[in-house]
Each structure stands twice: as structure tokens, then as C-alpha cells.
Design a protein around this motif. Structure first.
Motif, short mmCIF file in Angstrom:
data_model
loop_
_atom_site.label_atom_id
_atom_site.label_comp_id
_atom_site.label_asym_id
_atom_site.label_seq_id
_atom_site.Cartn_x
_atom_site.Cartn_y
_atom_site.Cartn_z
N ARG A 55 7.85 -6.12 -28.34
CA ARG A 55 8.63 -6.92 -29.30
C ARG A 55 7.77 -8.02 -29.92
O ARG A 55 7.90 -8.32 -31.10
N GLN A 56 6.89 -8.60 -29.13
CA GLN A 56 6.00 -9.63 -29.66
C GLN A 56 4.91 -9.02 -30.54
O GLN A 56 4.58 -9.55 -31.60
N SER A 57 4.34 -7.89 -30.12
CA SER A 57 3.22 -7.29 -30.82
C SER A 57 3.63 -6.62 -32.13
O SER A 57 2.84 -6.56 -33.08
N LEU A 58 4.85 -6.11 -32.19
CA LEU A 58 5.29 -5.33 -33.34
C LEU A 58 6.16 -6.14 -34.30
O LEU A 58 6.62 -5.59 -35.31
N GLY A 60 7.69 -8.09 -37.18
CA GLY A 60 7.37 -8.19 -38.60
C GLY A 60 6.90 -6.90 -39.23
O GLY A 60 6.70 -6.84 -40.45
N GLY A 61 6.71 -5.86 -38.44
CA GLY A 61 6.23 -4.58 -38.97
C GLY A 61 7.33 -3.53 -38.97
O GLY A 61 8.49 -3.81 -38.66
N PRO A 62 6.97 -2.30 -39.30
CA PRO A 62 7.96 -1.23 -39.39
C PRO A 62 8.35 -0.60 -38.06
O PRO A 62 9.29 0.19 -38.01
N CYS A 63 7.64 -0.95 -36.99
CA CYS A 63 7.88 -0.31 -35.69
C CYS A 63 8.98 -1.04 -34.92
O CYS A 63 9.19 -2.24 -35.07
N GLN A 64 9.66 -0.27 -34.06
CA GLN A 64 10.72 -0.82 -33.22
C GLN A 64 10.54 -0.32 -31.79
O GLN A 64 10.03 0.78 -31.57
N CYS A 89 7.85 4.21 -35.16
CA CYS A 89 7.52 3.61 -36.44
C CYS A 89 8.03 4.48 -37.58
O CYS A 89 7.69 4.24 -38.74
N ASP A 90 8.83 5.47 -37.25
CA ASP A 90 9.32 6.41 -38.24
C ASP A 90 10.52 5.82 -38.98
O ASP A 90 11.48 5.37 -38.34
N PRO A 91 10.51 5.83 -40.32
CA PRO A 91 11.65 5.27 -41.07
C PRO A 91 12.96 6.00 -40.81
O PRO A 91 14.04 5.42 -41.00
N HIS A 92 12.89 7.26 -40.36
CA HIS A 92 14.12 7.98 -40.04
C HIS A 92 14.80 7.42 -38.80
O HIS A 92 15.96 7.73 -38.54
N ASP A 93 14.07 6.62 -38.02
CA ASP A 93 14.64 6.01 -36.81
C ASP A 93 15.09 4.58 -37.06
O ASP A 93 15.27 3.82 -36.10
N ALA A 94 15.27 4.20 -38.31
CA ALA A 94 15.81 2.88 -38.60
C ALA A 94 17.24 2.84 -38.08
O ALA A 94 18.14 3.51 -38.59
N ILE A 95 17.43 2.08 -37.02
CA ILE A 95 18.69 2.13 -36.27
C ILE A 95 19.78 1.32 -36.96
O ILE A 95 19.59 0.18 -37.36
#
Length: 200
Positions: A55-58, A60-64, A89-95
């Protein structure tokens, strides 16, 4: 994963509706339902450490990053599983708020126990390998500060990298970062190893 709960085969939709009414988590594999076992303190602390790092490393980016309460849907195996940690980091996994599963993680973390180690290394890893997006699979021991990373190379082969507490895991794709293994085991109360006797 433990014994099958019912001999009746469920469809994926029936499973999702049924599990939504259960207090405990259950995995689904081609119609069969399996109860999930509980976790120990060390297991939970390792998972929290991994979630905190990502959560800290990712940020602000597209990854979750997601913990063990979210399912992984493996369409190729007709399965729903509960990895300890998933990163996508896949946009299809935007929850959205109503989603219950993701399909495209590139990294999965499983914390091993006596009851699940063989499954996590064998049959479960075989299921995970059917996820095309997956390129990193980290197995973490909870009795000592040690982990093993299986990384998928350009030839599609899974290469093993052992990792001790003082080492750093270097990730280049799809999101570059360094992961000190010491942070994964921070604060975990490992039991001391039994003393070595001479046999005399």
C-alpha cells in the motif's frame, strides 16, 4: 482448504449466493466447496506486513493490493480462491464497491502452514499458473524468516529464488520496486529453534 462440505455441485453463481450468507470463507473448485482454515498470529502479522508494504509502495499508481477477504476468479479452472495477498495493475481489476473477485493479479503471496504447505506448493500453485497475468508467486514460512519466490521468465518457465530475512526482493515488472524481506517479517514472534544435541 479442508474437506468438501456438500456432495452437491454448485454453479459459480450458486456458490457466490450461498457463500454470501456464510460466516466463514469457502473456496470453490469446479462445483465443489471447501472450507478455509483459520490463521495463527504469525500468519496474520506477515500478511499485514505485506499489505502495508504494498500500500505504501504502490500509492498513487495504477496498481492495487488486496488481502485474503477478496476472491481470485480463475476462469480457466472454474475456481474461486482466497490468496493471502494479491497485487494487480490491470485496469480490468479496477474494483467497484460491489465486486467480490479479481481476475488479473501479477503477484500472489501465500503464507504457509503445516496444514496448507503441500497444497500451496502443489495443487494450488497449479491452479494459479492458469492465471495468464501471474508472474510472481511468493511462498512465506511462518515458523522462520524465510520465503521462496517463483518468478515466471520470458520463456514461460517458473524459476525459484530463495529469500532470507536479510535479503531484498527486486521487482522490475510490471511495477519496479525493491522489497526488503526484513519488512515482511517485522515484529513476527518466531518460535526459537530447538537446541541441537550431540546425542551423547
Amino acid at each position: 482448504m479442508s474437506a468438501v462440505l456438500t456432495p452437491q455441485h454448485m454453479t459459480p453463481d450458486e456458490y457466490l449466493a450461498w457463500e454470501d450468507m456464510q460466516q466463514e470463507r469457502h473456496e470453490y473448485l469446479d462445483g465443489e466447496i471447501f472450507a478455509m482454515t483459520g490463521a495463527r498470529v504469525a500468519h496474520n502479522m506477515i500478511v499485514v506486513n505485506a499489505l502495508t508494504f504494498f500500500r505504501q509502495s504502490l500509492r498513487g499508481g495504477p496498481c492495487q493490493v488486496f488481502g485474503a477477504d477478496l476472491k481470485l476468479r480463475i476462469d480457466a479452472a472454474n475456481a474461486f480462491l482466497y490468496p493471502d495477498v494479491m497485487v494487480t495493475c490491470d485496469p480490468h481489476d479496477a474494483i467497484s464497491g460491489s465486486d467480490v473477485a479479481i481476475r488479473h493479479p501479477w503477484l500472489i503471496v501465500e503464507v504457509l502452514s503445516d496444514s496448507t504447505a503441500a497444497y500451496d506448493r502443489g495443487a494450488k500453485f497449479e491452479l494459479y499458473r492458469r492465471v495468464e497475468s501471474l508472474t510472481h508467486y511468493l511462498l512465506v514460512e511462518q515458523t522462520r524468516p524465510y520465503a521462496e519466490l517463483f518468478r515466471k521468465n520470458a520463456q514461460g518457465e517458473w524459476v525459484l529464488q530463495p529469500l532470507a530475512a536479510g535479503e531484498t526482493l527486486h521487482i522490475e515488472r510490471p511495477h519496479a520496486f525493491d522489497w526488503p524481506m526484513a519488512s515482511l517479517f517485522d515484529g513476527v514472534p518466531f518460535e526459537p529453534a530447538p537446541p541441537v544435541t550431540s546425542g551423547r
